[in-house]
Design a protein around this motif. Structure first.
Motif, PDB file in Angstrom:
ATOM      1  N   LYS A   1      -3.742  -3.144  -8.825  1.00 28.98           N
ATOM      2  CA  LYS A   1      -2.567  -3.029  -9.691  1.00 28.98           C
ATOM      3  C   LYS A   1      -1.611  -4.183  -9.441  1.00 28.98           C
ATOM      4  CE  LYS A   1      -0.897   1.050 -10.051  1.00 28.98           C
ATOM      5  NZ  LYS A   1      -0.263   2.325  -9.662  1.00 28.98           N
TER       6      LYS A   1
ATOM      7  N   ASP B   1       0.828  -1.200   0.000  1.00 25.84           N
ATOM      8  CA  ASP B   1       0.000   0.000   0.000  1.00 25.84           C
ATOM      9  C   ASP B   1       0.866   1.255   0.000  1.00 25.84           C
ATOM     10  OD1 ASP B   1      -2.334  -1.473  -0.004  1.00 25.84           O
ATOM     11  OD2 ASP B   1      -2.715  -1.247   2.142  1.00 25.84           O
TER      12      ASP B   1
ATOM     13  N   ARG C   1      -2.062   2.326  -2.267  1.00 26.00           N
ATOM     14  CA  ARG C   1      -3.236   1.532  -1.895  1.00 26.00           C
ATOM     15  C   ARG C   1      -4.007   0.968  -3.090  1.00 26.00           C
ATOM     16  NH1 ARG C   1      -3.676   1.809   3.386  1.00 26.00           N
ATOM     17  NH2 ARG C   1      -5.591   0.601   3.303  1.00 26.00           N
ATOM     18  N   ASP C   2      -3.392   0.951  -4.252  1.00 26.74           N
ATOM     19  CA  ASP C   2      -4.055   0.369  -5.430  1.00 26.74           C
ATOM     20  C   ASP C   2      -3.692  -1.122  -5.490  1.00 26.74           C
ATOM     21  OD1 ASP C   2      -5.167  -0.317  -7.819  1.00 26.74           O
ATOM     22  OD2 ASP C   2      -4.161   1.239  -9.010  1.00 26.74           O
ATOM     23  N   ARG C   3      -4.405  -1.926  -4.729  1.00 25.67           N
ATOM     24  CA  ARG C   3      -4.090  -3.348  -4.645  1.00 25.67           C
ATOM     25  C   ARG C   3      -4.409  -4.083  -5.950  1.00 25.67           C
ATOM     26  NH1 ARG C   3      -5.619  -5.135   1.618  1.00 25.67           N
ATOM     27  NH2 ARG C   3      -4.288  -3.539   2.608  1.00 25.67           N
TER      28      ARG C   3
ATOM     29  N   GLU D   1       2.530   5.779  -9.746  1.00 24.29           N
ATOM     30  CA  GLU D   1       2.122   5.322 -11.079  1.00 24.29           C
ATOM     31  C   GLU D   1       3.235   4.613 -11.821  1.00 24.29           C
ATOM     32  OE1 GLU D   1       3.282   9.732 -11.480  1.00 24.29           O
ATOM     33  OE2 GLU D   1       2.279   8.411 -10.041  1.00 24.29           O
TER      34      GLU D   1
END
Length: 394
Positions: free
Chosen positions: A180, A171, A176-178, A242
Motif C-alpha cells: 500500500k 507496519d 503490515r501492508d507494505r 484501511e
C-alpha cells in the motif's frame, strides 16, 4: 473527573485517564538539551528530499541536534552529509540554507577547498605543510540514508539500519501492508508547494496534537467536512488501517472538494478517496492521498519554539498542467489551526496547574500514551516503572 488538590506537585487525575508528561518537559532548557543529546544527536532525522539536491554541487544545510550539517550531491551522483565546519579554524562552509557549491566546497575564510566527497583538495601555501596527510583533513562525515526519496541523517557513528526503523512504524500504521505504501511512489513526486511555519510551542506538543483527532471537530471545520469520520471518532481508538474515507460529496482533498487532479499513477481503485496519516519518528509526519502526498519536517529550535516545514508533493506532470492551490489550501488551513491551538497550550506548561501534567482521554491513549510516549521514554532513558518522578531524566 477527579479534581486534583491545588498543589504544584499534585498528581494528575487517574482512572479512565492516562497522564501526559509533566509541564516541565515542554519548557525546561535542561530537558531540551537532553533531548538534543539523547534523541536528535543519536537517532535518524528527516532533513530533506533527494530532489532538494538534484545535481552535483547542490547542497542543503540543516541543523541536527546541536550540529550544523550539509547534505551535498557528489560528482558521482551520490548524496553525502558532512559537518558544515572547516577543518582549519572551524569556519562555516555553506552559509545559505541551500544552493550550489559548484565543483568544490571552498572556505571563505582561508580558502581551504574540499571536493564534493568531503576530501581536502587544496589549501593556500600547502608546500609548507607537505608533511601533512590531506586524507586526514577531510570534512567530518555524517551518516546518511535515503528512504523512498526522503533523506535522513544521523550523528551516531553506527546507527541502526534506517529501513528497518521506518518500516516498523509504517507496519504499525498500515497493518503490515507494505505494498500500500509503495504504490504512492514518493520518490517520483516533486514539491508543488513548500511552506515554513514558526510555531511558539514545544515540538512534543505539536506532535501530540498531530497524533489525535479528539480536537478535530472543534478546530478543523474543513477537515471534518472532508473526512466525516474525524467528526464522530468515538470508535477510533488507534489508527484505521484501511484509511479514512472522504465524504460522499467530496471528490478530492481540497477546500472546494471538487479540485480533481489525476490519481497518482501507482494507485488502484481501492485507494480512491482515502486519507492516511502517519508518524515517522522523531521528526517527520507523512500524509498519503489519492492525488498527492504531504510531508512535514519538525525542527526543535528551543524548548518553546519549533520550525515546521510542510511540502505538498505531486507528480511532475500534475504540477505542469494543473492549478494545485485549492488542494494545498486545505492542509495549510489545518496546519494553521493546529499551530494556533498548540500555541494556546505552551504558555501554561509553566503553570502550577500543569506541573503534574494533564490527562489523555481514551481516544488519545493508544497512539500518544502507549506508542509515542513509550518511544520518548525509552529514547530519553526514563525509568519505565516510574517514568514521571522528578530527576527521572538521565
Amino acid at each position: 473527573m477527579t479534581t486534583a488538590p491545588s498543589s504544584a506537585s499534585a498528581p494528575s487525575p487517574v482512572g479512565v485517564f492516562m497522564p501526559t508528561l509533566p509541564g516541565r518537559y515542554y519548557t525546561d532548557p535542561a530537558i531540551f538539551e537532553l533531548e538534543q543529546r539523547n534523541i536528535f544527536s543519536r537517532q535518524w532525522q528527516y532533513v530533506c528530499r533527494a530532489q532538494d539536491a538534484p545535481t552535483p554541487g547542490r547542497f542543503v544545510r540543516v541543523t541536527v541536534g546541536n550540529e550544523n550539517v550539509i547534505v551535498v550531491r557528489g560528482r558521482d551522483q551520490r548524496l553525502r552529509a558532512f559537518l558544515n565546519v572547516c577543518r582549519h579554524r572551524g569556519a562555516t562552509l555553506c552559509a545559505a540554507d541551500s544552493g550550489d557549491a559548484g565543483r568544490s566546497i571552498r572556505c571563505r575564510y582561508h580558502a581551504w577547498t574540499y571536493r564534493l566527497d568531503g576530501s581536502l583538495m587544496s589549501a593556500p601555501n600547502w608546500n609548507t605543510m607537505a608533511a601533512a596527510n590531506k586524507a586526514d583533513l577531510g570534512l567530518h562525515p555524517v551518516q546518511l540514508a535515503e528512504f523512498h526519496g526522503l533523506v535522513w541523517v544521523s550523528l551516531a557513528a553506527d546507527p541502526p539500519p534506517l529501513d528497518e526503523l521506518l518500516w516498523q512504524q509504517l507496519d504499525y500504521r498500515l497493518d503490515r501492508d507494505r505494498a500500500k505504501f509503495l504504490r504512492y511512489d514518493l520518490a517520483g513526486l516533486v514539491a508543488g508547494q513548500r511552506i515554513e511555519y514558526s510555531v511558539a510551542a514545544n515540538w512534543k506538543i505539536i506532535q501530540e496534537n498531530f497524533q489525535e483527532c479528539y480536537h478535530c471537530s472543534t478546530i478543523h471545520p474543513e477537515l471534518v467536512d472532508t473526512l466525516p469520520q474525524f467528526r464522530d471518532i468515538s470508535s477510533i481508538l488507534g489508527y484505521v488501517a484501511e484509511g479514512y474515507q472522504f465524504a460522499d460529496d467530496k471528490a478530492s482533498f481540497s477546500v472546494s472538494g471538487q479540485a480533481v487532479l489525476p490519481r497518482l499513477p501507482g494507485l488502484t481503485e481501492r485507494d480512491e478517496r482515502r486519507y492516511y496519516g502517519m508518524v515517522l519518528r522523531p521528526n517527520c509526519f507523512l500524509s498519503l492521498l489519492p492525488d498527492h502526498a504531504v510531508v512535514h519536517r519538525f525542527q526543535a529550535v528551543s524548548p518553546e519554539l519549533t520550525t515546521v516545514t510542510c511540502e505538498w508533493l505531486f507528480p511532475p506532470e500534475t504540477i505542469a498542467a494543473y492549478d494545485v492551490s485549492d488542494t494545498v489550501e486545505l492542509f495549510h488551513r489545518v496546519n494553521v489551526q493546529d499551530f494556533d491551538a498548540t500555541q494556546l497550550c505552551q504558555p501554561n506548561m509553566k503553570s502550577r496547574a500543569y506541573a503534574g501534567g494533564g490527562v489523555l482521554v481514551p481516544l488519545e491513549q493508544e497512539i500518544i500514551g502507549r506508542w509515542y510516549y513509550q518511544w520518548y521514554r525509552e529514547s530519553m532513558g526514563l525509568d519505565p516503572a516510574n517514568p514521571l518522578e522528578s530527576g527521572d531524566v538521565r
